[in-house]
Design a protein around this motif. Sequence first.
Motif, PDB file in Angstrom:
ATOM      1  N   ALA A   7      99.926 117.420  73.650  1.00 27.52           N
ATOM      2  CA  ALA A   7     100.351 115.920  73.408  1.00 27.52           C
ATOM      3  C   ALA A   7     100.705 115.514  75.184  1.00 27.52           C
ATOM      4  O   ALA A   7     101.195 114.439  75.229  1.00 27.52           O
ATOM      5  N   ARG A   8     100.880 116.275  75.901  1.00 26.03           N
ATOM      6  CA  ARG A   8     101.084 116.071  77.312  1.00 26.03           C
ATOM      7  C   ARG A   8     102.519 115.339  77.466  1.00 26.03           C
ATOM      8  O   ARG A   8     102.602 114.379  78.192  1.00 26.03           O
ATOM      9  N   SER A   9     103.473 115.511  76.463  1.00 24.91           N
ATOM     10  CA  SER A   9     104.789 115.090  76.675  1.00 24.91           C
ATOM     11  C   SER A   9     105.710 116.012  75.844  1.00 24.91           C
ATOM     12  O   SER A   9     105.421 116.825  74.961  1.00 24.91           O
ATOM     13  N   LEU A  10     107.003 116.013  76.633  1.00 18.79           N
ATOM     14  CA  LEU A  10     108.032 116.792  75.853  1.00 18.79           C
ATOM     15  C   LEU A  10     108.670 115.648  74.803  1.00 18.79           C
ATOM     16  O   LEU A  10     109.790 116.268  74.166  1.00 18.79           O
ATOM     17  N   GLU A  11     108.318 114.408  74.712  1.00 21.35           N
ATOM     18  CA  GLU A  11     108.911 113.612  73.811  1.00 21.35           C
ATOM     19  C   GLU A  11     108.478 113.927  72.509  1.00 21.35           C
ATOM     20  O   GLU A  11     107.175 113.820  72.371  1.00 21.35           O
ATOM     21  N   LEU A  12     109.532 113.828  71.390  1.00 23.81           N
ATOM     22  CA  LEU A  12     109.112 114.224  70.135  1.00 23.81           C
ATOM     23  C   LEU A  12     108.115 112.857  69.465  1.00 23.81           C
ATOM     24  O   LEU A  12     107.301 113.324  68.919  1.00 23.81           O
ATOM     25  N   ASN A  13     108.391 111.508  70.066  1.00 23.29           N
ATOM     26  CA  ASN A  13     107.590 110.543  69.606  1.00 23.29           C
ATOM     27  C   ASN A  13     106.294 110.705  70.081  1.00 23.29           C
ATOM     28  O   ASN A  13     105.241 110.493  69.252  1.00 23.29           O
ATOM     29  N   ASP A  14     106.046 111.210  71.384  1.00 29.37           N
ATOM     30  CA  ASP A  14     104.677 111.278  71.804  1.00 29.37           C
ATOM     31  C   ASP A  14     103.809 112.336  70.986  1.00 29.37           C
ATOM     32  O   ASP A  14     102.748 112.089  70.583  1.00 29.37           O
ATOM     33  N   SER A  42     102.692 110.442  67.688  1.00 25.47           N
ATOM     34  CA  SER A  42     101.853 109.955  67.854  1.00 25.47           C
ATOM     35  C   SER A  42     100.376 110.277  68.228  1.00 25.47           C
ATOM     36  O   SER A  42      99.248 109.685  67.928  1.00 25.47           O
ATOM     37  N   TRP A  43     100.564 111.408  69.105  1.00 24.20           N
ATOM     38  CA  TRP A  43      99.225 112.102  69.370  1.00 24.20           C
ATOM     39  C   TRP A  43      98.653 112.803  67.994  1.00 24.20           C
ATOM     40  O   TRP A  43      97.265 112.552  67.865  1.00 24.20           O
ATOM     41  N   GLN A  44      99.461 113.323  67.262  1.00 26.88           N
ATOM     42  CA  GLN A  44      98.824 113.701  65.923  1.00 26.88           C
ATOM     43  C   GLN A  44      98.434 112.742  65.235  1.00 26.88           C
ATOM     44  O   GLN A  44      97.427 112.833  64.410  1.00 26.88           O
ATOM     45  N   ASP A  45      98.878 111.483  65.445  1.00 20.50           N
ATOM     46  CA  ASP A  45      98.322 110.529  64.628  1.00 20.50           C
ATOM     47  C   ASP A  45      97.041 109.832  65.359  1.00 20.50           C
ATOM     48  O   ASP A  45      95.965 109.505  64.428  1.00 20.50           O
ATOM     49  N   ARG A  46      96.970 109.970  66.235  1.00 19.90           N
ATOM     50  CA  ARG A  46      95.866 109.426  67.168  1.00 19.90           C
ATOM     51  C   ARG A  46      94.593 110.044  66.986  1.00 19.90           C
ATOM     52  O   ARG A  46      93.433 109.572  66.928  1.00 19.90           O
ATOM     53  N   ASN A  47      94.826 111.572  67.307  1.00 19.91           N
ATOM     54  CA  ASN A  47      93.636 112.346  67.255  1.00 19.91           C
ATOM     55  C   ASN A  47      93.409 112.954  65.486  1.00 19.91           C
ATOM     56  O   ASN A  47      94.048 112.578  64.879  1.00 19.91           O
ATOM     57  N   PHE A  88     103.717 118.685  61.326  1.00 24.45           N
ATOM     58  CA  PHE A  88     103.223 117.991  60.047  1.00 24.45           C
ATOM     59  C   PHE A  88     103.216 116.609  60.356  1.00 24.45           C
ATOM     60  O   PHE A  88     103.187 115.782  59.571  1.00 24.45           O
ATOM     61  N   GLY A  89     103.039 116.030  61.620  1.00 21.42           N
ATOM     62  CA  GLY A  89     102.588 114.727  62.025  1.00 21.42           C
ATOM     63  C   GLY A  89     103.841 113.751  61.790  1.00 21.42           C
ATOM     64  O   GLY A  89     103.746 112.614  61.927  1.00 21.42           O
ATOM     65  N   GLY A  90     105.030 114.162  61.366  1.00 15.50           N
ATOM     66  CA  GLY A  90     106.109 113.247  61.311  1.00 15.50           C
ATOM     67  C   GLY A  90     105.971 112.177  60.447  1.00 15.50           C
ATOM     68  O   GLY A  90     105.621 112.663  59.218  1.00 15.50           O
ATOM     69  N   TRP A  91     105.998 110.993  60.841  1.00 19.74           N
ATOM     70  CA  TRP A  91     105.956 109.985  59.769  1.00 19.74           C
ATOM     71  C   TRP A  91     104.258 109.946  59.518  1.00 19.74           C
ATOM     72  O   TRP A  91     103.835 108.871  58.822  1.00 19.74           O
ATOM     73  N   ASP A  92     103.295 110.858  60.025  1.00 19.40           N
ATOM     74  CA  ASP A  92     102.051 110.468  59.884  1.00 19.40           C
ATOM     75  C   ASP A  92     101.606 110.283  58.483  1.00 19.40           C
ATOM     76  O   ASP A  92     101.791 111.651  57.922  1.00 19.40           O
ATOM     77  N   ALA A  93     100.911 109.540  57.839  1.00 10.11           N
ATOM     78  CA  ALA A  93     100.316 109.609  56.550  1.00 10.11           C
ATOM     79  C   ALA A  93      99.080 108.973  56.656  1.00 10.11           C
ATOM     80  O   ALA A  93      98.707 108.053  57.539  1.00 10.11           O
ATOM     81  N   PRO A  94      98.161 109.079  55.610  1.00 10.71           N
ATOM     82  CA  PRO A  94      96.891 108.600  55.581  1.00 10.71           C
ATOM     83  C   PRO A  94      96.550 107.204  55.880  1.00 10.71           C
ATOM     84  O   PRO A  94      95.854 106.980  56.729  1.00 10.71           O
ATOM     85  N   PHE A  95      97.394 106.316  55.718  1.00 16.05           N
ATOM     86  CA  PHE A  95      97.363 104.938  55.772  1.00 16.05           C
ATOM     87  C   PHE A  95      98.549 104.296  56.760  1.00 16.05           C
ATOM     88  O   PHE A  95      98.511 103.134  56.758  1.00 16.05           O
ATOM     89  N   GLY A  98      99.424 104.153  60.341  1.00 20.11           N
ATOM     90  CA  GLY A  98      98.951 104.555  61.857  1.00 20.11           C
ATOM     91  C   GLY A  98      99.871 104.115  62.971  1.00 20.11           C
ATOM     92  O   GLY A  98     100.757 103.616  62.618  1.00 20.11           O
ATOM     93  N   VAL A  99      99.715 104.541  64.056  1.00 22.19           N
ATOM     94  CA  VAL A  99     100.555 104.249  65.119  1.00 22.19           C
ATOM     95  C   VAL A  99     100.413 102.910  65.658  1.00 22.19           C
ATOM     96  O   VAL A  99     101.562 102.391  65.946  1.00 22.19           O
ATOM     97  N   GLU A 100      99.567 102.011  65.321  1.00 20.58           N
ATOM     98  CA  GLU A 100      99.225 100.857  65.720  1.00 20.58           C
ATOM     99  C   GLU A 100      99.967  99.859  64.728  1.00 20.58           C
ATOM    100  O   GLU A 100     100.194  98.873  65.092  1.00 20.58           O
ATOM    101  N   ASP A 101     100.401 100.477  63.521  1.00 21.57           N
ATOM    102  CA  ASP A 101     101.001  99.697  62.659  1.00 21.57           C
ATOM    103  C   ASP A 101     102.683  99.483  62.909  1.00 21.57           C
ATOM    104  O   ASP A 101     103.423 100.383  62.642  1.00 21.57           O
ATOM    105  N   THR A 102     102.999  98.377  63.284  1.00 23.97           N
ATOM    106  CA  THR A 102     104.482  98.421  63.865  1.00 23.97           C
ATOM    107  C   THR A 102     105.229  97.414  63.011  1.00 23.97           C
ATOM    108  O   THR A 102     106.249  96.939  63.468  1.00 23.97           O
TER     109      THR A 102
END
Lengths: 354, 291, 745, 153
Positions: A180-187, A190-195, A273-280, A282-286
């Motif tokens: 993820a190239r980051s020590l931030e848990l958010n990153d 979102s890396w897991q979500d994006r890839n 486990f992707g944190g809040w990542d679920a199939p529907f 996405g990270v862009e959904d704010t």
Amino acid sequence: MATWQIAVILVKIFLIVGLFQGAVAYMILLERKIAAWAQDRIGPNRCGPLGLLQPLADGAKMLLKEDVIPGYVNKPLYILAPAIAIVMATIGFAVVPFGPAGLDAPTVNGNPIHFQIAPNVDIGILYVFAIGSLAVYAVILGGYASNNKYSFLGGLRNSAQIISYEIPLGLSVLGMVMLARSLELNDVMSWQDRNGLGPIPAWGVFVQPLAFLIFLVSAFAETNRLPFDLAEAEQELVGGFHTEYSAMKFGMFFLGEYLHVITVSFLTVILFFGGWDAPFLGVEDTSWIAAVLKVGVIFFKVTLMVIFIMWIRWTLPRFRYDQLMNLAWKALIPLALLNLVVTMVLIQLFRGVG
Amino acid sequence: MTLLDSRDLALIAAIVALGWVGIWLLLPHRHGGVKTARAYRVGALLSAIAVLLVLPYLTPPGDLLARLFFYSFSLLALLGAVLMITARNPVNSALWFAVVVLSSSGLFLLAGAQFLAAGTVIVYAGAIIVTFLFVIMLAQSHGQAIYDRSARRPLAASLTGMLLLGALISAIIAPGATRKDGDPAPIYSVGAIADQPPADGPIAAVTAQALTETSRLPRPLEQGETPAHVAGLGATLFTDHLLTVQVVGLLLFVALIGAVAIATPKAPIRPDRSTASSSPGSATTNPGGVS
Amino acid sequence: MAESLIRNVWLIPLLPLLGGLIAILGGRRLNGWNHIPVVAGIGLSFLLSAIILLGMEGAHETEAYSWIGIAPTSSAADPSSGPNGWSLVVPVEFRVDGLTIMMLTMVTFVAALVAVFAAGYMVGDPGYPRFFFVFGLFVFSMTGLVSSSNFLLTYAFWEGVGVCSYLLIGFWYAKPAAAEAAKKAFLVNRVGDFGFAIALFLLWTYAPNHDLSYANILTIETRDALANTELLFGQSALFWIVALLFWGATAKSAQIPLYVWLPDAMEGPTPVSALIHAATMVTAGVYLLARTSLLLAAEPALQMVVAVIGCATALLAALIALTQTDLKRVLAYSTVSQIGFMFMGIGAGVGHIAQFAIIGALFHLFTHAFFKALLFLGSGSVMHAMGGVIDMRRFSGLRHRMPYTCWTFAIGALALCGLPPFAGFWSKDEILASLKAAGHDEHVASGGVYTGIYWVATFTALLTAFYTGRAFFLTFFGPEKLPSPDDPEALGADDHHGAHASSDHAALGVDTPAPDSPELSRYEAAMGSHRPEVGSHAPGASATPHEPASHGHGHDDGHHGHDSHFGHESPPIMTVPLMVLAAGAVLVGILFGPPTHWFGHLIEETPSFELLGHGEHAFDWGTAVSGTLAGLIGLGLAALMYARRTEIPARISALVPPLAKASWNKFYVDEIYALLIVTPTRLVATACRYFDVYVVDGLVRLVAFVPRLIGGDALRPIQNGLIQSYAVMTAMGVALLLIVLMFVG
Amino acid sequence: MTDPSFPFEYLSNYLIIGAALMALGMLGFLSRRNLIVMFLSAEMMLQGVALTLVGFSRYHGNWTGQVFTIVMLTVAASEAALALALILVLFHRIRSLDVTLWQDLRETGLPESVDTSGAEPYEPVPGPESYPHLTPSGVEPPHPRQPWEQRRG
């Protein structure tokens, strides 16, 4: 920093602390229920319907019991130890996101509302580990201050265990950090979500399976959960480092341990486990609805993780001390290093490809 | 005499003198004797005054929150240091040192060194001090030994330490950065040295060789802006200071091997003690080997 | 595929290293399978390089990472600042171009086969893991050497192959001869590396930007800049750099005057001789000269020197090889001689034939690797069968017992003789053609010299064919005879090899420590195990001259032709590589050579070669015919004299006794070196010792006396052994110094 | 070059705190006799220096100070590992952490510089009186030899 921001932060702190302290009470109930289920018993069922008031009764018992301080203990350290335990367990939540935060956070009038007490901390994971490493003091001081051989042995054993398992814990996380190239848990989330490959999300458990196993094992050891609960080992060490503690001081140790379990579950879910990542989702959904859903998803996963941890408790027998140390130093650390090296090599090879 | 005005001189002399007497009173007696409680109280008072006298030399930084944190961390560090060196019980010493480490980590954070703050806590507080606590507890699980209750030449030692402190403080506050153009340039003033840009100061040769552009922050920081920390530090570490990283890694590796080689329980050196010393000794060496 | 491989070309050196590390870390745990990781690593490397070879276009450079970078500040970054500006960049960068990929493919191919061979040859040796570790390390260094894109990195790998060579020559380090030979190789190579290092210093000093990468150095601009810098004795920096590079190359490639280590290097295990001291490492000098041929082309005088040295070496080595009786030594001298041919080719790169000549030399390097490795492995196979005996007088007529070895050896010998259509013919012919063309080129100042070299080279080709044929016929033809301790030659060998360190064990061959000897027991004590091969495979050798052969093998050679333990053909793991290499020795000449010009087109893709002069070249029938004739004559003479044991050789040597004796004693080069270099060095060392003991030590004692006088009573009590006392003084000192500076300064 | 949000005055804050930690660490190193406390004091000196370096790093606006602090951190870790191992070995030999017992590296013929004979006797802290004193029974086991308490004993 505007006043309202501080206010928001304070609200978040109170919310989180209150929520998790309450959750701990019911986790104890849950654990007892699961234990009963595993052992084919009924479990607590006298206080309230299905025993739902049992945690309140327990809490009242803790608070109202006489607070005994034995003679010949090292008084300042004796009092300090449980305080350290609960403080360190609580402030670890500062950087743990329980929903979208950072750049993905939903906004109010253009101001982002982070679902995290301290957003945008550059060293999120390191902070969690630093706090976790301080938690050793509670154990070692509790054991030492009690002036009791069994407590002392328990304290020593437990602190050696925690120090040892911190190393594979930290090493196993580094793979995800490098990806993820980051020590931030958010990153990381979102890396897991994006890839990801088509329908399969790039959750840590898929891209770093070995690291996940190492992390899980080390996390059990860090939280003193049952295959590794040598320090308490009721049958052998008379309860370990908190033998001499009673009433709320004991309760604080207890609370700290369960808070640790929650922290570790959060970390596992976020890293693997992707944190809040679920199939529907996405990270862009704010949007706000998505944010609430994401919070729901992450709490759901954490609950599953907590139940898993409790389930394991009644599944595996306790380790012997030398087995414990061998596992850490001769198996987990080399494996974690290997995982790190392989990850590095693969990243180097496919740099610019993916 | 030209570099410090008399007010500073008096203040520093006061710090040195008060600290000397105060810490001497706080330190254990030379022969392990018991000091009266009044001596401790006077010593604590004098040391506290000395610590407070250092505060006028500190400039309050930033906004209210930053000031609050800075002063509390500084005071905590200094008090922790004094208490660490005077504590009778080595366990307490180690704990006070943990306090010092934590507060200096706080100071690191205030200086924008987040990675180091976390790293110091993990390495020092989380590993080194705990290991020391181990050894102390295993070696002295019973009471305080004579050598903990007796200091070695406390008067001379505290004088030396405080003289060093006074000399360092005067070198730091000697006007350098704030001096006027006509004044002579003192090369021994920290301010003067720090004020020179690395390109043409006395360390020019070193910095010119050691620093490439990546080892600087990308640009001067805006007020209140925090730099992207870990990524920049990592980039520096693995480009400019790659050799350093390698050397340090080698050092750690060697230290690891050395520690294992030293601490592994060996056959006793004296053959005549082989039966007696092996049984009580092995119990103490094992946890050290593990840690 | 090829693109990403070119980007990650560092994998090719890395894989053999990994294999080697696994081999040694696995140690005994691998249970004798230590060769598997190494063979797999080298094989994978070969596959990778073959893929790159087929998919490559143009030249590429990749930088793996930059290890040390001390760059100038912006003020000092002036490129013309010369030695006053300073900068050192040590990137680990690799390149892929025609030359590199040719060498990579060749090295990994031969190395893979030799590794397979060695897996059979070295079975049961206690140093098995170590052997394969160093083997992997060598392939790592060699592939790194040819693929590095930077002089400094090249130098590092150059030293790496030197170290591996040292380790492998001295593989049986408990055997004094091997240890001596390893030391000799190492020292002689140091002499050459010294020249290489100085050349690097000069390059770093005078090259623009202090950049040692090939892309920077091998350009016309840099060459002109170097040529315009006056350095020493009226010569330009370019002259000295090229001369020193050549000096380094002579040592690594065993040319006059630094060739003496190579024949002794045959003390190492035979696969090592095949790979390192015949096929790959010794050609590193040729590679270096070819790589820097752009610089060399600007110094015609030096090119002449290169050609002359190569010619002299080729002739001298061929003359020595005429009379040697040790099969491996014959091959070693032939290697020296063939590398001399390559140097001639490099030296002939003048005028518009520059590119043609360099390609010829490199092509010879390429083909030579195949057939020389084949010959060495064949001799290893013979040696394996003969229980470590390699003296050709002690066995003969082996063609029935060892058919595979015999016929593959024959193919290698024909290739070495340069008979069409074998590989050696095409490459040797190109060198001869370029020599001839250089002689006839009107732009070349002293073309006569090249013409002379051409004729000498043709004569050397005749000699080559002769001694190759001699070795082949002596070994495989004539009456069948197996080594036995009662053989008069076995004892006689001692006298003739007297000058050599190997004399003690000449009767027992070079590969195995003498059984029952103190060396063997020491060796086994060092290795911690017994070598079963000696006892089971070579009972004939296990009987020392002092102990009559109780097994009865040695007496009647004609009757026990079906002995299952001795004199048998080698196992398939050893013969299969031989056959593969033999196929290579037949085919690579036709596949890559003048018929297809594949090789030439490949090499032309090297960037700096495009800058060399190149013109049209037709296939020169004249040299082809004369070269083939020379080979046929030599071979015919050998067949005449040795195929059926005539008295002709003895008579000829009686005819010219001084020459034969000189050839037998290797023209006394070792003795001359001992007289000219070793003795004066010893004298100077003795003088230095006396100076040191009496003058320097005396001064030191005088100096030491004074502080003892002072410190005796005044300073002694300060050292009370208590660390805190010392710390007090340090702290007090610092504090007082600061205070004094504060208030006095 | 220098960071406008971090003037020299802020730097001198860090320098003074660092200097104080360093001087106090030196004081502790000089006065205490327990090997471990001495070592902790030395670590505190390092901590002071680290503060100074971080301050300079921020002041100059480059990473070099922090990189060097990382080096110090590693050195401290290695040092701790080795020192602990050595302390264990020393403790194993004389059952004491007293530094003054190790003066063997002094000049030959010198007397020992720390005389502990004037030290007041060690009074152990009284243990819990509630421990029961059981009447010994059975055969008394053979006692191990007394541990080697003092080097001079």
